[in-house]
Design an enzyme around this catalytic site. Structure first.
Site, PDB file in Angstrom:
ATOM      1  N   HIS A 135      -5.291 -23.430 -27.133  1.00  0.00           N
ATOM      2  CA  HIS A 135      -4.156 -22.844 -26.727  1.00  0.00           C
ATOM      3  C   HIS A 135      -5.557 -22.453 -26.644  1.00  0.00           C
ATOM      4  O   HIS A 135      -7.010 -22.040 -27.091  1.00  0.00           O
ATOM      5  CB  HIS A 135      -3.725 -22.084 -27.734  1.00  0.00           C
ATOM      6  CG  HIS A 135      -2.252 -22.885 -28.295  1.00  0.00           C
ATOM      7  ND1 HIS A 135      -2.212 -22.920 -29.279  1.00  0.00           N
ATOM      8  CD2 HIS A 135      -1.731 -24.034 -27.162  1.00  0.00           C
ATOM      9  CE1 HIS A 135      -1.190 -23.916 -29.136  1.00  0.00           C
ATOM     10  NE2 HIS A 135      -0.535 -24.458 -27.909  1.00  0.00           N
ATOM     11  N   GLU A 139      -6.650 -18.556 -27.897  1.00  0.00           N
ATOM     12  CA  GLU A 139      -7.016 -18.698 -29.747  1.00  0.00           C
ATOM     13  C   GLU A 139      -8.620 -18.729 -29.074  1.00  0.00           C
ATOM     14  O   GLU A 139      -9.501 -19.562 -30.022  1.00  0.00           O
ATOM     15  CB  GLU A 139      -6.266 -19.783 -30.168  1.00  0.00           C
ATOM     16  CG  GLU A 139      -5.431 -19.815 -29.848  1.00  0.00           C
ATOM     17  CD  GLU A 139      -4.094 -20.889 -30.472  1.00  0.00           C
ATOM     18  OE1 GLU A 139      -4.684 -21.485 -31.235  1.00  0.00           O
ATOM     19  OE2 GLU A 139      -2.664 -20.575 -30.243  1.00  0.00           O
ATOM     20  N   HIS A 177      -6.332 -23.784 -34.656  1.00  0.00           N
ATOM     21  CA  HIS A 177      -6.294 -22.788 -34.015  1.00  0.00           C
ATOM     22  C   HIS A 177      -6.167 -20.987 -34.574  1.00  0.00           C
ATOM     23  O   HIS A 177      -6.520 -21.247 -35.266  1.00  0.00           O
ATOM     24  CB  HIS A 177      -4.129 -22.781 -33.749  1.00  0.00           C
ATOM     25  CG  HIS A 177      -3.871 -24.157 -34.060  1.00  0.00           C
ATOM     26  ND1 HIS A 177      -3.298 -24.056 -31.750  1.00  0.00           N
ATOM     27  CD2 HIS A 177      -4.536 -25.279 -33.029  1.00  0.00           C
ATOM     28  CE1 HIS A 177      -3.257 -25.210 -31.205  1.00  0.00           C
ATOM     29  NE2 HIS A 177      -3.468 -25.755 -32.554  1.00  0.00           N
ATOM     30  N   GLU A 181      -4.720 -22.199 -39.038  1.00  0.00           N
ATOM     31  CA  GLU A 181      -4.453 -21.515 -38.751  1.00  0.00           C
ATOM     32  C   GLU A 181      -4.984 -20.342 -38.634  1.00  0.00           C
ATOM     33  O   GLU A 181      -4.902 -19.691 -40.139  1.00  0.00           O
ATOM     34  CB  GLU A 181      -3.048 -20.829 -38.849  1.00  0.00           C
ATOM     35  CG  GLU A 181      -1.832 -21.688 -37.772  1.00  0.00           C
ATOM     36  CD  GLU A 181      -1.252 -21.751 -36.015  1.00  0.00           C
ATOM     37  OE1 GLU A 181      -1.805 -20.637 -35.434  1.00  0.00           O
ATOM     38  OE2 GLU A 181      -0.721 -22.235 -35.519  1.00  0.00           O
TER      39      GLU A 181
END
Lengths: 154, 340
Positions: free
Chosen positions: B97, B100, B222, B296
């Site tokens: 993404h 990020e 991420h 994450e």
């Protein structure tokens, strides 16, 4: 170190420039267009054309329409234009949900999930997503009309 | 934070790359500048510099190209890197993404750390000697570049969808359970799944790369929320070896917390919400012994959210290093068990 990398740089330069841009599918008739508006009455007139309104700003809306609908709009006196990336303004919203199923329902509408805290989630959403939430009876609060200009929690 | 090249060499090195970037995308003539975060050009240059500085331990190759023709650079780190040895493979991916940015810098810094500490740190030399480690720091270079130059919050790649919109969410474009919950068929949506499974050159390249390498361990980075996620993401049903995956995730969370006291929550991907067509579900469906995780990274909250301050780049890497080393070690242990 620099000398050895020089060959790589030349390679990147030579071969990096010849890659073609991807082309959009040929013959596609449905697309997003920007329709200029000058009053709320014009938005109401637009709704009579049975269009999906993706974004509604003060001076324009972005709608999804096919080529026949574009012609109808132009015949009715509307100015339609190709969209630019900056036209696709998204809201930053806090959405309240009552169950895991409802959270999933919101996600599946296509919103840009940022964070869940308790029974609310923060997401970026287009106006069409907010319309879908309203239709489903899901409450939300707009934190920023333009999510890209949001400066964080005060 | 120190970078591999002395800054005085940057204009000499970046000029050709910047030119290449300009004639490829035609989007923005401004030289990209992400501050202490790495741009596409910086990742490319510094990966090559690392390989040049450690030719016996590292080599760089392009595993494919993006929609706009940028290379997906991968660095292999292993002893006898020129030889094809039968070693367990661990893979670290970053930057699916675009916005990020920390998810690019953490795997890049992992590569740098492994190479620069190989001689002095026995824990690292042991892993580099026994495993084949691949790091692809920037899976979505077009989107990342666009995030740097034009729209900081851009998420998808830069596919021209042909209807005035751009971008496919690469982490909804993998084939397993493609088109299910947590993805969208609306081209304007940030979670647009694409026109077909593996419709994007970036995911095609990763598919071919991962199937060829058959990793024993994988982390795809991420941000944000501080979570360690394992399959399945598309359903609440557990994977057959859920207990083992959960135990590894808990172990990684403990190792992360031990560094700076920051908590990451280990959980099944679907605990957050159902999402389909994502990396780890697909890899697990293809190679069940692969042990794939999504981490994450920082922060936990929406302020600062995706825009993690530069001062947190190094601490975020530091706390994730032991977890990465642990997973490589686990891959080595599984391989050793399998070969008995």
């Amino acid at each position: 170190m620099v000398k050895k990398s020089g060959g790589v740089m030349v390679f990147l330069l030579l071969f990096g420039c010849i890659s073609p841009e991807t082309k959009p599918p040929i013959g596609k008739t449905t697309g997003l267009r920007k329709v200029m508006i000058s009053s709320s009455q014009e938005v109401e007139r637009l709704r009579n054309f049975d269009l999906e309104i993706i974004v509604q700003e003060e001076k324009y809306v972005v709608v999804r329409q096919d080529s026949a609908q574009i012609k109808n709009l132009q015949n009715a006196g509307f100015t339609t234009l190709p969209i630019k990336g900056s036209d696709l303004v998204q809201r930053l919203v806090r959405v309240h949900f009552s169950s895991r199923e409802q959270l999933q329902q919101i996600i599946d509408m296509g919103v840009d999930f940022w964070k869940q805290e308790g029974d609310s989630l923060t997401a970026r959403a287009f106006d069409i997503h907010l319309s879908r939430m309203q239709a489903a009876g899901i409450g939300y609060r707009i934190l920023a009309r333009d999510a890209s200009k949001w400066e964080g929690e005060k | 934070m120190t970078k591999v090249f002395p800054r005085r060499f940057y204009p000499l090195i970046f000029f050709p790359l910047l030119l290449a970037g300009r004639c490829r995308n035609g989007e923005n003539p401004t030289p990209p500048d992400a501050g202490l975060y790495h741009t596409f050009s910086e990742v490319a240059v510094e990966l090559h510099a690392l390989a040049s500085a450690h030719p016996e331990l590292a080599r760089v190759e392009s595993i494919g190209r993006s929609v706009q023709g940028r290379d997906l650079w991968a660095i292999e780190i292993s002893d006898n890197v020129a030889q094809n040895e039968a070693e367990p493979v661990a893979i670290f991916l970053g930057g699916h993404h675009a916005r990020e940015w920390i998810a690019v810098d953490v795997p890049f810094l992992l590569a740098k750390h492994l190479l620069e500490n190989y001689v002095s740190d026995a824990q690292i030399s042991e892993r580099v000697n026994a495993a084949e480690i691949w790091i692809v720091p920037l899976v979505n270079p077009d989107g990342h570049q666009y995030s740097v130059t034009t729209d900081r919050l851009w998420r998808k790649n830069r596919r021209d969808n042909g209807d005035g919109t751009f971008g496919v969410d690469l982490n909804r474009n993998y084939a397993y359970q493609w088109g299910g919950n947590g993805s969208s068929g609306d081209t304007f949506s940030e979670i647009y799944r694409g026109s077909a499974p593996f419709s994007e050159p970036e995911t095609q390249a990763l598919r071919d790369f991962l199937l060829a390498k058959k990793p024993r361990a994988l982390i795809t980075y991420h941000n944000f929320s501080q979570l360690i996620l394992y399959p399945w993401g598309y359903t609440d049903d557990p994977v057959p070896d859920e207990a083992a995956l959960h135990a590894q995730a808990v172990a990684m969370a403990n190792q992360i917390r031990a560094v700076h006291g920051v908590s990451y929550t280990p959980e099944q991907g679907s605990d957050l919400y159902l999402a389909s067509g994502e990396t780890t579900d697909w890899l697990y469906s293809e190679i069940p012994q692969s042990r794939p995780y999504t981490i994450e990274l920082r922060p936990r909250t929406i302020s600062p959210g995706f825009q993690l301050p530069e001062g947190q780049i190094v601490p975020t890497f530091e706390e994730n290093l032991p977890a990465a080393l642990y997973l490589i070690e686990q891959a080595m242990a599984v391989e050793a068990l399998a070969s008995k």
